[in-house]
Design an enzyme around this catalytic site. Structure first.
Site, short mmCIF file in Angstrom:
data_model
loop_
_atom_site.label_atom_id
_atom_site.label_comp_id
_atom_site.label_asym_id
_atom_site.label_seq_id
_atom_site.Cartn_x
_atom_site.Cartn_y
_atom_site.Cartn_z
N ASP A 1 0.12 7.51 -18.23
CA ASP A 1 0.28 8.21 -16.96
C ASP A 1 0.76 7.18 -15.95
O ASP A 1 0.03 6.23 -15.64
CB ASP A 1 -1.05 8.82 -16.50
CG ASP A 1 -1.53 9.91 -17.45
OD1 ASP A 1 -0.70 10.72 -17.88
OD2 ASP A 1 -2.73 9.94 -17.74
N ASP B 1 -1.18 21.90 -17.97
CA ASP B 1 -2.37 21.35 -17.32
C ASP B 1 -3.31 22.52 -17.07
O ASP B 1 -3.09 23.33 -16.16
CB ASP B 1 -2.00 20.64 -16.02
CG ASP B 1 -1.17 19.39 -16.26
OD1 ASP B 1 -1.26 18.83 -17.37
OD2 ASP B 1 -0.43 18.98 -15.35
#
Length: 253
Positions: free
Chosen positions: A12, A131
Site C-alpha cells: 500500500d 473494499d
C-alpha cells in the site's frame, strides 16, 4: 478455482512510501516499495500487488515512476491499482511494467470501464478490487466502499461482484475493511460468500496475523491470500506462510 494457491504481499503506497494502518486508517510508514518488493520476491512471493492508496482520494494518477522502479527490480507478476480511470491509464501502466491492473472506485463510478479494459487487454489483466465492510442495510450483510474505504456506497458486495464478472473482471481482490490490519484472521464468511458467487479467482485480503490464518482462507474458497503488515514488520516471511500452508495440505508453489 486454481490447483496451486498463491501468496501475495501487498504494497500500500502513499507519496512513494509503503504505508499500513488499521481498518484503512492511521497510516504509518513501513519502508521503500522497491526494496520491500525485491525482498518478497526473494522470499518466494507468487505475485506482488502495488496499491496507490491515496491516488483516488487525491484525484490523481498512480505513481508511475515508483511502479517502473518496482517492475525493473522484481521478476514476479505485478498488479497495480489506484487512480486508474481509463484504458489509457492501463496502457501506460503496462508500459512501465505492470502485468495486471486493479480497479475499484472508477469502476463503481462508471461500470462500463470494466468492459472497456477487458475488451482491449483481456479479462486476465483486470482485477476488480472490492473494499468491503459489514453493513446490515444490504441483503448479504456486506457493502462496497470507494475512495480507500472512506465512502460507503449502496452496492451489495455480492451483487457488485456478480455484475463486475459479467462485465469482464478476471479476478476479485476482496479486501475486508473490518479485518484490515487487525491481525485477527481473514473474514472467512466474506470469503465463502464471494466464492459462491464468483466464477473467477478470488484473492482474500485483510486480517492476516499468523501463519495459521492463511490455510483457512484457502479452504474457505480463496485462490490466493494477500497480506501486508505481517510481512512489512518482519513478523512473518512468505516462506513461513507457505510452509504452514503446506502443513495444512494446501498446495503452493
Amino acid at each position: 478455482m486454481t490447483l496451486t494457491s498463491r501468496v501475495i504481499p501487498c504494497l500500500d503506497v502513499a507519496a512513494g512510501r509503503v504505508v499500513k494502518g488499521v481498518n484503512f486508517e492511521n497510516l504509518r510508514d513501513m519502508g521503500d516499495p522497491v526494496e520491500l518488493a525485491a525482498l518478497y520476491a526473494q522470499q518466494g512471493a507468487d505475485e506482488i500487488t502495488f496499491l496507490d492508496v491515496t491516488a483516488t482520494v487525491d484525484d490523481r494518477s498512480t505513481t508511475y515512476e515508483v511502479v517502473q522502479r518496482t517492475a525493473e527490480n522484481v521478476f514476479v507478476p505485478l498488479t497495480v491499482g489506484g487512480g486508474i480511470r481509463s484504458v489509457e491509464d492501463v496502457a501506460r501502466l503496462q508500459g512501465v511494467g505492470a502485468d495486471k491492473i486493479g480497479v475499484n472506485s472508477a469502476a463503481i463510478a462508471r461500470p462500463d470501464l470494466i468492459g472497456e479494459i477487458a475488451d482491449r487487454f483481456g479479462a486476465q489483466v483486470l482485477v476488480l478490487s472490492l473494499d468491503v465492510k459489514r453493513a446490515p442495510t444490504t441483503a448479504s450483510g456486506f457493502v462496497v466502499t470507494t475512495h480507500g474505504g472512506r465512502t460507503e456506497t449502496t452496492l451489495d458486495a455480492l451483487d457488485w461482484a456478480r455484475e463486475a464478472i459479467e462485465r469482464g473482471a478476471g479476478e476479485l481482490l476482496v479486501n475486508s475493511i473490518d479485518a484490515d490490519g487487525t491481525r485477527d484472521g481473514f473474514d472467512l464468511e466474506l470469503v465463502r460468500l464471494m466464492r459462491e458467487v464468483s466464477s473467477v479467482p478470488v484473492i482474500a485480503s485483510g486480517g492476516a496475523g499468523a501463519v495459521s490464518d492463511f490455510a483457512p482462507a484457502i479452504k474457505a474458497g480463496a485462490d490466493a491470500v494477500l497480506a501486508a503488515s505481517v510481512f512489512h514488520s518482519g513478523a512473518l516471511t512468505v516462506g513461513d506462510v507457505k510452509q504452514a500452508m503446506r502443513a495444512e495440505g494446501v498446495l503452493v508453489r
